[in-house]
Design a protein around this motif. Structure first.
Motif, PDB file in Angstrom:
ATOM      1  N   ALA A   1       5.018  -8.856  -2.228  1.00  0.00           N
ATOM      2  CA  ALA A   1       6.393  -8.379  -2.300  1.00  0.00           C
ATOM      3  C   ALA A   1       6.538  -7.284  -3.350  1.00  0.00           C
ATOM      4  N   GLY A   2       7.187  -6.204  -2.972  1.00  0.00           N
ATOM      5  CA  GLY A   2       7.410  -5.097  -3.889  1.00  0.00           C
ATOM      6  C   GLY A   2       6.303  -4.063  -3.895  1.00  0.00           C
ATOM      7  N   SER A   3       5.244  -4.274  -3.095  1.00  0.00           N
ATOM      8  CA  SER A   3       4.122  -3.333  -3.129  1.00  0.00           C
ATOM      9  C   SER A   3       4.466  -1.985  -2.517  1.00  0.00           C
ATOM     10  N   LEU A   4       5.510  -1.927  -1.660  1.00  0.00           N
ATOM     11  CA  LEU A   4       5.912  -0.633  -1.102  1.00  0.00           C
ATOM     12  C   LEU A   4       6.395   0.300  -2.204  1.00  0.00           C
ATOM     13  N   ASP A   5       7.203  -0.212  -3.129  1.00  0.00           N
ATOM     14  CA  ASP A   5       7.680   0.610  -4.249  1.00  0.00           C
ATOM     15  C   ASP A   5       6.514   1.039  -5.134  1.00  0.00           C
ATOM     16  N   GLU A   6       5.577   0.130  -5.357  1.00  0.00           N
ATOM     17  CA  GLU A   6       4.397   0.447  -6.162  1.00  0.00           C
ATOM     18  C   GLU A   6       3.576   1.548  -5.499  1.00  0.00           C
TER      19      GLU A   6
ATOM     20  N   VAL B   1      -1.105  -0.735   2.314  1.00  0.00           N
ATOM     21  CA  VAL B   1       0.052  -1.416   1.725  1.00  0.00           C
ATOM     22  C   VAL B   1       0.464  -2.560   2.647  1.00  0.00           C
ATOM     23  N   ASN B   2       0.498  -3.768   2.121  1.00  0.00           N
ATOM     24  CA  ASN B   2       0.963  -4.939   2.860  1.00  0.00           C
ATOM     25  C   ASN B   2       2.096  -5.613   2.093  1.00  0.00           C
ATOM     26  N   ASP B   3       3.316  -5.157   2.356  1.00  0.00           N
ATOM     27  CA  ASP B   3       4.506  -5.735   1.727  1.00  0.00           C
ATOM     28  C   ASP B   3       5.162  -6.661   2.740  1.00  0.00           C
TER      29      ASP B   3
ATOM     30  N   GLU C   1       3.894 -13.750   3.493  1.00  0.00           N
ATOM     31  CA  GLU C   1       2.927 -13.194   2.558  1.00  0.00           C
ATOM     32  C   GLU C   1       1.535 -13.781   2.799  1.00  0.00           C
TER      33      GLU C   1
END
Length: 295
Positions: A15-20, A173-175, A240
Protein backbone atom coordinates in the motif's frame (compact mmCIF):
# COMPACT_ATOMS: atom_id res chain seq x y z
CA UNK A 1 24.30 -26.77 -13.85
CA UNK A 2 24.58 -22.99 -13.99
CA UNK A 3 21.52 -20.75 -13.95
CA UNK A 4 20.70 -17.06 -14.34
CA UNK A 5 18.07 -15.26 -12.28
CA UNK A 6 16.15 -12.46 -14.04
CA UNK A 7 14.19 -9.75 -12.20
CA UNK A 8 13.65 -5.97 -12.60
CA UNK A 9 16.22 -3.73 -10.95
CA UNK A 10 13.65 -2.13 -8.61
CA UNK A 11 10.33 -3.56 -7.37
CA UNK A 12 7.94 -1.59 -5.17
CA UNK A 13 5.30 -3.50 -3.21
CA UNK A 14 2.45 -2.75 -0.83
CA UNK A 15 0.00 0.00 0.00
CA UNK A 16 1.27 3.43 -0.96
CA UNK A 17 3.91 2.14 -3.38
CA UNK A 18 2.36 4.08 -6.28
CA UNK A 19 3.24 7.39 -4.60
CA UNK A 20 6.73 6.07 -3.83
CA UNK A 21 7.15 5.14 -7.49
CA UNK A 22 6.51 8.72 -8.60
CA UNK A 23 9.51 9.86 -6.58
CA UNK A 24 11.65 7.16 -8.18
CA UNK A 25 10.46 8.08 -11.68
CA UNK A 26 11.32 11.73 -11.10
CA UNK A 27 14.77 10.73 -9.87
CA UNK A 28 15.44 8.87 -13.12
CA UNK A 29 15.13 12.22 -14.90
CA UNK A 30 12.41 11.16 -17.34
CA UNK A 31 10.46 13.99 -18.95
CA UNK A 32 7.50 12.52 -20.88
CA UNK A 33 5.66 9.21 -20.55
CA UNK A 34 3.52 7.18 -22.88
CA UNK A 35 0.97 5.57 -20.55
CA UNK A 36 -0.05 2.27 -22.14
CA UNK A 37 -3.34 0.98 -20.77
CA UNK A 38 -6.73 -0.39 -21.82
CA UNK A 39 -10.05 1.31 -22.47
CA UNK A 40 -11.56 0.12 -19.18
CA UNK A 41 -8.85 1.65 -17.00
CA UNK A 42 -8.89 4.83 -19.06
CA UNK A 43 -12.66 5.20 -18.67
CA UNK A 44 -12.43 4.43 -14.95
CA UNK A 45 -10.05 7.37 -14.50
CA UNK A 46 -7.07 5.29 -13.39
CA UNK A 47 -4.88 6.49 -16.25
CA UNK A 48 -5.91 10.07 -15.51
CA UNK A 49 -4.90 9.55 -11.86
CA UNK A 50 -1.45 8.35 -12.86
CA UNK A 51 -1.10 11.25 -15.31
CA UNK A 52 -1.97 13.69 -12.51
CA UNK A 53 0.64 12.15 -10.20
CA UNK A 54 3.22 12.46 -12.97
CA UNK A 55 2.25 16.09 -13.58
CA UNK A 56 2.75 16.82 -9.87
CA UNK A 57 6.30 15.51 -10.33
CA UNK A 58 6.75 17.79 -13.38
CA UNK A 59 6.56 14.89 -15.85
CA UNK A 60 4.39 15.16 -18.96
CA UNK A 61 2.38 12.22 -20.29
CA UNK A 62 0.06 11.05 -23.04
CA UNK A 63 -2.27 8.06 -22.86
CA UNK A 64 -2.48 5.18 -25.32
CA UNK A 65 -5.52 3.11 -24.34
CA UNK A 66 -5.37 0.72 -27.29
CA UNK A 67 -4.04 -2.35 -25.47
CA UNK A 68 -6.82 -4.88 -26.00
CA UNK A 69 -7.07 -8.24 -24.20
CA UNK A 70 -4.52 -10.51 -25.86
CA UNK A 71 -2.68 -7.50 -27.39
CA UNK A 72 -1.92 -7.70 -31.09
CA UNK A 73 0.78 -6.68 -33.52
CA UNK A 74 -1.55 -3.88 -34.61
CA UNK A 75 -1.84 -2.60 -31.01
CA UNK A 76 1.94 -2.44 -30.75
CA UNK A 77 2.26 -0.58 -34.05
CA UNK A 78 -0.35 2.03 -33.08
CA UNK A 79 1.24 2.58 -29.68
CA UNK A 80 4.69 2.90 -31.25
CA UNK A 81 3.39 5.54 -33.66
CA UNK A 82 1.93 7.56 -30.78
CA UNK A 83 5.17 7.22 -28.80
CA UNK A 84 7.16 8.67 -31.68
CA UNK A 85 4.65 11.39 -32.54
CA UNK A 86 4.62 12.52 -28.90
CA UNK A 87 8.41 12.32 -28.42
CA UNK A 88 8.13 10.29 -25.20
CA UNK A 89 11.36 9.23 -23.51
CA UNK A 90 9.89 6.38 -21.42
CA UNK A 91 6.81 4.20 -21.09
CA UNK A 92 4.47 3.41 -18.23
CA UNK A 93 2.36 0.28 -18.55
CA UNK A 94 -0.80 0.43 -16.45
CA UNK A 95 -3.00 -2.60 -15.99
CA UNK A 96 -2.63 -6.36 -16.12
CA UNK A 97 -0.83 -8.60 -18.54
CA UNK A 98 -2.27 -7.11 -21.72
CA UNK A 99 -1.09 -3.50 -21.23
CA UNK A 100 2.25 -4.71 -19.86
CA UNK A 101 2.88 -6.98 -22.85
CA UNK A 102 1.74 -4.32 -25.32
CA UNK A 103 4.06 -1.79 -23.67
CA UNK A 104 6.98 -4.22 -23.80
CA UNK A 105 6.41 -4.68 -27.52
CA UNK A 106 6.34 -0.91 -28.05
CA UNK A 107 9.43 -0.33 -25.91
CA UNK A 108 11.43 -3.08 -27.65
CA UNK A 109 10.61 -1.86 -31.17
CA UNK A 110 11.26 1.77 -30.17
CA UNK A 111 14.97 1.09 -29.70
CA UNK A 112 15.56 -1.97 -31.89
CA UNK A 113 13.40 -1.05 -34.89
CA UNK A 114 11.48 -3.42 -37.12
CA UNK A 115 8.28 -5.27 -36.27
CA UNK A 116 7.56 -7.02 -32.99
CA UNK A 117 7.33 -10.30 -34.92
CA UNK A 118 11.06 -9.94 -35.63
CA UNK A 119 11.72 -10.72 -31.96
CA UNK A 120 9.64 -13.87 -31.59
CA UNK A 121 11.76 -16.45 -29.78
CA UNK A 122 14.53 -16.11 -27.22
CA UNK A 123 16.81 -13.06 -26.87
CA UNK A 124 16.43 -11.84 -30.45
CA UNK A 125 16.94 -8.14 -29.70
CA UNK A 126 20.29 -6.35 -29.81
CA UNK A 127 19.56 -3.32 -27.62
CA UNK A 128 17.80 -2.62 -24.32
CA UNK A 129 14.22 -1.45 -24.75
CA UNK A 130 13.05 2.08 -23.98
CA UNK A 131 12.80 2.43 -20.17
CA UNK A 132 9.57 0.83 -18.93
CA UNK A 133 7.83 1.35 -15.59
CA UNK A 134 5.15 -1.30 -15.04
CA UNK A 135 2.29 -0.39 -12.69
CA UNK A 136 0.19 -3.46 -11.96
CA UNK A 137 -3.59 -3.48 -11.35
CA UNK A 138 -4.23 -7.24 -11.27
CA UNK A 139 -2.76 -10.16 -9.32
CA UNK A 140 -2.03 -12.86 -11.83
CA UNK A 141 0.19 -12.50 -14.89
CA UNK A 142 3.32 -11.07 -13.22
CA UNK A 143 4.08 -9.47 -16.58
CA UNK A 144 5.11 -6.34 -14.70
CA UNK A 145 8.35 -8.11 -13.71
CA UNK A 146 9.07 -10.80 -16.30
CA UNK A 147 11.18 -11.10 -19.47
CA UNK A 148 8.17 -12.58 -21.29
CA UNK A 149 6.07 -10.66 -23.82
CA UNK A 150 3.08 -12.36 -25.44
CA UNK A 151 1.70 -10.68 -28.57
CA UNK A 152 -1.02 -12.06 -30.85
CA UNK A 153 -0.26 -12.12 -34.56
CA UNK A 154 -3.79 -11.49 -35.79
CA UNK A 155 -2.94 -12.58 -39.33
CA UNK A 156 -1.73 -16.02 -38.24
CA UNK A 157 -4.04 -16.32 -35.18
CA UNK A 158 -0.97 -17.20 -33.15
CA UNK A 159 0.26 -15.94 -29.80
CA UNK A 160 3.93 -15.10 -30.25
CA UNK A 161 6.23 -15.61 -27.27
CA UNK A 162 9.01 -13.04 -27.04
CA UNK A 163 11.36 -14.20 -24.28
CA UNK A 164 14.04 -11.55 -24.00
CA UNK A 165 16.06 -10.12 -21.14
CA UNK A 166 15.69 -6.72 -22.80
CA UNK A 167 11.91 -6.60 -22.20
CA UNK A 168 12.33 -6.78 -18.42
CA UNK A 169 10.85 -3.57 -16.95
CA UNK A 170 13.12 -1.11 -15.20
CA UNK A 171 10.72 -0.71 -12.29
CA UNK A 172 7.64 -2.66 -11.19
CA UNK A 173 4.89 -1.38 -8.89
CA UNK A 174 2.35 -3.55 -7.06
CA UNK A 175 0.06 -1.31 -5.00
CA UNK A 176 -2.95 -3.36 -3.77
CA UNK A 177 -5.05 -0.18 -3.66
CA UNK A 178 -5.13 -0.37 -7.48
CA UNK A 179 -6.49 -3.94 -7.33
CA UNK A 180 -9.53 -3.34 -5.11
CA UNK A 181 -11.80 -2.54 -8.04
CA UNK A 182 -11.19 -5.86 -9.81
CA UNK A 183 -14.50 -7.74 -10.26
CA UNK A 184 -14.86 -11.24 -8.84
CA UNK A 185 -14.45 -12.98 -12.17
CA UNK A 186 -11.22 -11.19 -13.01
CA UNK A 187 -9.88 -11.73 -9.48
CA UNK A 188 -10.53 -15.46 -9.78
CA UNK A 189 -9.12 -15.78 -13.31
CA UNK A 190 -5.93 -13.85 -12.57
CA UNK A 191 -5.47 -15.72 -9.29
CA UNK A 192 -5.69 -19.04 -11.11
CA UNK A 193 -3.15 -17.76 -13.62
CA UNK A 194 -0.75 -17.05 -10.75
CA UNK A 195 -1.39 -20.51 -9.26
CA UNK A 196 -0.68 -22.10 -12.64
CA UNK A 197 2.59 -20.16 -12.90
CA UNK A 198 3.69 -21.39 -9.49
CA UNK A 199 2.80 -25.05 -10.09
CA UNK A 200 4.32 -25.21 -13.56
CA UNK A 201 7.52 -23.54 -12.38
CA UNK A 202 7.77 -25.92 -9.42
CA UNK A 203 7.56 -29.04 -11.61
CA UNK A 204 9.77 -27.56 -14.34
CA UNK A 205 12.97 -29.40 -15.23
CA UNK A 206 14.71 -26.01 -15.10
CA UNK A 207 13.68 -25.35 -11.49
CA UNK A 208 16.28 -24.33 -8.91
CA UNK A 209 16.16 -24.02 -5.11
CA UNK A 210 15.42 -20.31 -5.54
CA UNK A 211 12.50 -20.81 -7.96
CA UNK A 212 11.14 -23.67 -5.83
CA UNK A 213 11.11 -21.43 -2.76
CA UNK A 214 9.26 -18.71 -4.67
CA UNK A 215 6.76 -21.16 -6.17
CA UNK A 216 5.92 -22.88 -2.88
CA UNK A 217 5.40 -19.60 -1.04
CA UNK A 218 3.20 -18.35 -3.90
CA UNK A 219 1.05 -21.50 -3.70
CA UNK A 220 0.74 -21.07 0.07
CA UNK A 221 -0.34 -17.42 -0.21
CA UNK A 222 -2.81 -18.11 -3.03
CA UNK A 223 -4.39 -21.00 -1.13
CA UNK A 224 -4.84 -18.81 1.93
CA UNK A 225 -6.03 -15.60 0.26
CA UNK A 226 -7.57 -16.06 -3.21
CA UNK A 227 -11.01 -17.12 -1.94
CA UNK A 228 -11.15 -14.10 0.37
CA UNK A 229 -10.04 -11.71 -2.38
CA UNK A 230 -12.76 -13.07 -4.68
CA UNK A 231 -15.54 -12.86 -2.10
CA UNK A 232 -14.51 -9.53 -0.58
CA UNK A 233 -12.53 -7.41 -2.99
CA UNK A 234 -12.07 -4.64 -0.44
CA UNK A 235 -10.14 -6.93 1.93
CA UNK A 236 -6.77 -5.18 1.72
CA UNK A 237 -4.70 -7.86 3.51
CA UNK A 238 -5.97 -10.46 1.03
CA UNK A 239 -5.35 -8.15 -1.92
CA UNK A 240 -1.81 -7.41 -0.75
CA UNK A 241 -1.10 -11.10 -0.13
CA UNK A 242 -2.26 -11.91 -3.67
CA UNK A 243 -0.02 -9.15 -5.04
CA UNK A 244 2.95 -10.75 -3.34
CA UNK A 245 1.84 -14.24 -4.40
CA UNK A 246 1.60 -13.42 -8.10
CA UNK A 247 4.97 -11.64 -7.93
CA UNK A 248 6.60 -14.68 -6.30
CA UNK A 249 5.02 -16.93 -8.93
CA UNK A 250 6.46 -14.57 -11.55
CA UNK A 251 9.92 -14.85 -10.01
CA UNK A 252 9.56 -18.62 -10.24
CA UNK A 253 8.41 -18.97 -13.84
CA UNK A 254 10.53 -16.06 -15.11
CA UNK A 255 13.52 -18.24 -14.33
CA UNK A 256 12.25 -21.85 -14.39
CA UNK A 257 9.84 -21.31 -17.33
CA UNK A 258 6.42 -22.94 -17.83
CA UNK A 259 4.93 -26.13 -19.26
CA UNK A 260 2.02 -27.90 -20.94
CA UNK A 261 -0.77 -25.75 -19.50
CA UNK A 262 0.57 -22.51 -20.94
CA UNK A 263 1.63 -24.20 -24.17
CA UNK A 264 -2.01 -25.22 -24.75
CA UNK A 265 -3.56 -22.04 -23.32
CA UNK A 266 -1.60 -19.83 -25.71
CA UNK A 267 -2.83 -21.84 -28.69
CA UNK A 268 -6.45 -21.54 -27.58
CA UNK A 269 -6.07 -17.87 -26.72
CA UNK A 270 -4.38 -17.06 -30.02
CA UNK A 271 -6.94 -18.85 -32.16
CA UNK A 272 -10.15 -18.06 -30.26
CA UNK A 273 -9.10 -14.83 -28.45
CA UNK A 274 -10.00 -16.38 -25.07
CA UNK A 275 -9.11 -14.88 -21.65
CA UNK A 276 -5.73 -16.27 -20.66
CA UNK A 277 -6.47 -16.86 -16.98
CA UNK A 278 -9.69 -18.73 -17.77
CA UNK A 279 -7.84 -21.02 -20.20
CA UNK A 280 -5.32 -21.87 -17.50
CA UNK A 281 -8.01 -22.47 -14.90
CA UNK A 282 -9.76 -24.96 -17.18
CA UNK A 283 -6.62 -26.75 -18.38
CA UNK A 284 -4.63 -26.94 -15.12
CA UNK A 285 -6.51 -29.80 -13.37
CA UNK A 286 -6.66 -31.90 -16.53
CA UNK A 287 -2.97 -31.53 -17.37
CA UNK A 288 -1.79 -32.11 -13.81
CA UNK A 289 -3.99 -35.20 -13.43
CA UNK A 290 -2.49 -36.52 -16.68
CA UNK A 291 1.03 -35.80 -15.42
CA UNK A 292 0.26 -37.68 -12.23
CA UNK A 293 -1.08 -40.69 -14.13
CA UNK A 294 2.05 -41.09 -16.29
CA UNK A 295 4.66 -40.40 -13.62
Amino acid sequence: MSSTFFIPAVNMMGAGSLDEAMVAIANYGFRKALIVTDVGLARAGVAEKVAALLAAADIQSVVFDGAQPNPTVGNVEKGLAQLRDSACDFIISLGGGSPHDCAKGIALCATNGGNIADYEGVDRSAKPQLPLVAINTTAGTASEMTRFCIITDEARHVKMAIVDRNVTPLLSVNDPALMVAMPKGLTAATGMDALTHAIEAYVSTAATPITDACALKAIELISANLRTAVENGSDMPAREAMAYAQFLAGMAFNNASLGYVHAMAHQLGGFYDLPHGVCNAVLLPHVESYNASVC
